[in-house]
Write a protein that holds these residues in place. Structure first.
Motif, short mmCIF file in Angstrom:
data_model
loop_
_atom_site.label_atom_id
_atom_site.label_comp_id
_atom_site.label_asym_id
_atom_site.label_seq_id
_atom_site.Cartn_x
_atom_site.Cartn_y
_atom_site.Cartn_z
N ALA A 1 -17.29 47.79 6.92
CA ALA A 1 -18.61 47.49 6.37
C ALA A 1 -18.89 46.00 6.28
O ALA A 1 -19.92 45.59 5.75
CB ALA A 1 -18.73 48.10 4.97
N ALA A 2 -17.98 45.17 6.79
CA ALA A 2 -18.11 43.72 6.66
C ALA A 2 -19.41 43.21 7.29
O ALA A 2 -19.86 43.73 8.32
CB ALA A 2 -16.91 43.03 7.30
N ARG B 1 -25.78 42.44 10.26
CA ARG B 1 -25.55 42.91 8.90
C ARG B 1 -25.47 41.70 7.96
O ARG B 1 -24.69 40.78 8.18
CB ARG B 1 -24.25 43.72 8.84
N TRP C 1 -17.59 43.89 -6.04
CA TRP C 1 -18.17 44.74 -4.99
C TRP C 1 -17.71 44.28 -3.61
O TRP C 1 -17.30 45.12 -2.78
CB TRP C 1 -19.69 44.68 -5.07
N ALA C 2 -17.75 42.98 -3.33
CA ALA C 2 -17.34 42.48 -2.02
C ALA C 2 -15.88 42.82 -1.74
O ALA C 2 -15.53 43.23 -0.62
CB ALA C 2 -17.56 40.97 -1.95
N ARG C 3 -15.03 42.68 -2.74
CA ARG C 3 -13.59 42.94 -2.53
C ARG C 3 -13.29 44.42 -2.34
O ARG C 3 -12.26 44.77 -1.77
CB ARG C 3 -12.81 42.39 -3.72
N GLU C 4 -14.21 45.29 -2.80
CA GLU C 4 -13.98 46.73 -2.69
C GLU C 4 -14.45 47.31 -1.36
O GLU C 4 -14.11 48.46 -1.03
CB GLU C 4 -14.73 47.46 -3.82
N GLN C 5 -15.21 46.55 -0.57
CA GLN C 5 -15.79 47.12 0.64
C GLN C 5 -14.76 47.22 1.77
O GLN C 5 -13.94 46.32 1.94
CB GLN C 5 -16.97 46.26 1.11
N PRO C 6 -14.80 48.30 2.53
CA PRO C 6 -13.87 48.44 3.67
C PRO C 6 -14.21 47.43 4.76
O PRO C 6 -15.35 46.96 4.87
CB PRO C 6 -14.11 49.88 4.13
N GLU C 7 -13.24 47.13 5.58
CA GLU C 7 -13.45 46.14 6.65
C GLU C 7 -14.57 46.57 7.59
O GLU C 7 -15.31 45.74 8.12
CB GLU C 7 -12.15 45.94 7.44
N VAL D 1 -26.79 42.41 -3.80
CA VAL D 1 -25.90 42.81 -4.89
C VAL D 1 -26.22 41.96 -6.11
O VAL D 1 -26.30 40.72 -6.02
CB VAL D 1 -24.42 42.63 -4.51
N TRP E 1 -25.30 40.36 3.84
CA TRP E 1 -25.12 40.59 2.42
C TRP E 1 -25.75 39.43 1.66
O TRP E 1 -25.53 38.26 1.98
CB TRP E 1 -23.64 40.65 2.04
#
Length: 393
Positions: A315-316, A243, A307-313, A275, A245
């Motif tokens: 989805a890391a 994965r 956006w990065a800070r809002e993602q659940p663990e 992003v 980003w």
């Protein structure tokens, strides 16, 4: 590179004019190594042509409608004509004289900076390797649009390589290159630009690396490093699908190369998310991904830090690629990266400002540099693009 404008004292934008290319690169390498002493290994610098390398000209328009100049402004705000500048390929310079004639034909009044009056502030011209062009007129209002539309067929006849034309509205009396509103003037709104192994679709307000040759090498390098990391993760029993980003993804250069690399190496299950805050760049990246058949690539319109800070663990990512503006990542994104979930073990940082990169590395104590490479993206200047690979300590 020989430059008559520089020799005549008309332009000093290229601060290293006359310095041999190999000396420019060696000096840049010395500067970045001094700024980034924790990077243990440096690859051979990536270089390209020292002239005719810029795919985009951003020409200030001055003078009068009858006798316009296209180039820069001097210290007094008067126009300095640079239509034969050696930084641009012939596809651009050959179009500048017809564009100058178009300014006169359409009675476009150049903006007078000292007097703070006039309509036409800039003409932007972007080219691809096929010599096709995208032209943008940066205006203070819509007053000139009827005349531009009336005479546009003449311009397209004079310069048949033009594919995209638009008008950008910049009403402010400010030293800006463009405004927020773009008015399409041709059916086509995107210009295909091959950089590396991927065709990007440049839109009027989207970001595009200006040195096509070196940008291609940069994108290819990131894709190769991600391929190496993918192999390592699979050997170590990591997730079946790597994965990735790509934060600040622009028109998708890194994301699309990473996704294309997965397709070419047979690891087609790689998940890639880009992003970007620019709507035009997001649209361009999505179009390019669809055109290339990269179905596993998602491009999100959002602020990278938020956006990065809002993602659940859950989805890391395994790998984060960042290409921030000159100011760098900033405190909040550095803090998120330093405390990222355990799955996030690799970071590839591309920077056009080694000084802000050095500041960000100090704010990332949980990461250690592995290797770096200088990309001579901006010949004749002291600017440099640097790519650094980091891993979690």
């Amino acid at each position: 590179m020989q430059c008559d404008y520089y020799d005549a004292g008309a332009c000093r934008s290229c601060t290293l004019m006359g310095v041999p290319e190999d000396v420019q690169v060696a000096d840049a390498q010395e500067r970045v190594e001094a700024l980034l002493p924790t990077v243990p290994t440096w690859l051979t610098p990536a270089t390209g042509p020292a002239s005719r390398f810029r795919n985009r000209a951003k020409m200030v328009v001055a003078g009068t409608a009858e006798a316009p100049t296209l180039g820069i402004l001097d210290a007094a705000g008067r126009g300095v004509d640079l239509v034969r500048c050696g930084l641009y390929p012939a596809s651009i310079t050959d179009a500048l004289e017809p564009l100058r004639a178009f300014v006169t034909r359409a009675a476009l009044v150049p903006y007078d900076v000292p007097a703070r009056r006039g309509e036409l502030k800039h003409v932007h011209v972007t080219t691809n390797d096929a010599g096709e062009l995208m032209v943008r007129f940066v205006l203070r209002s819509t007053e000139s649009l009827p005349r531009i539309r009336k005479h546009l067929p003449w311009l397209l006849e004079q310069v048949p390589s033009i594919r995209v034309v638009s008008a950008n509205l910049l009403p402010q009396h400010a030293a800006l290159l463009e405004g927020d509103v773009e008015v399409p003037l041709t059916p086509a709104e995107r210009l295909p630009v091959q950089q590396g192994g991927v065709t990007l679709l440049a839109r009027p307000q989207g970001f595009l690396q200006t040195n096509t040759d070196v940008a291609g090498q940069l994108y290819t390098q990131v894709a190769a490093w991600v391929d190496d990391l993918d192999d390592d993760e699979r050997r170590d029993g990591g997730a079946a699908a790597l994965r990735v980003w790509d934060l600040y993804c622009g028109a998708g250069g890194f994301a699309l190369h990473v996704a294309a690399g997965a397709a070419s190496t047979g690891t087609g299950d790689r998940e890639v998310v880009g992003v970007e805050t620019s709507e035009q760049a997001v649209a361009a990246a999505r179009d390019a991904a669809a055109t290339a058949g990269l179905a596993g690539t998602t491009v999100v319109h959002a602020d990278a830090t938020a956006w990065a800070r809002e993602q659940p663990e859950a989805a890391a990512p395994d790998v984060v690629v960042v290409n921030p503006p000159r100011r760098g990542l900033g405190e909040q994104l550095c803090a998120w990266l330093d405390a990222a979930p355990p799955r996030t073990r690799h970071l590839l940082y591309s920077s056009c400002n080694p000084a802000s990169l050095a500041t960000d590395l100090e704010a990332l104590p949980g990461w250690e540099p592995v290797r770096g490479r200088l990309f001579a993206m901006f010949p004749q200047t002291t600017h440099a693009e640097v790519l650094v690979q980091l891993r979690r300590r």
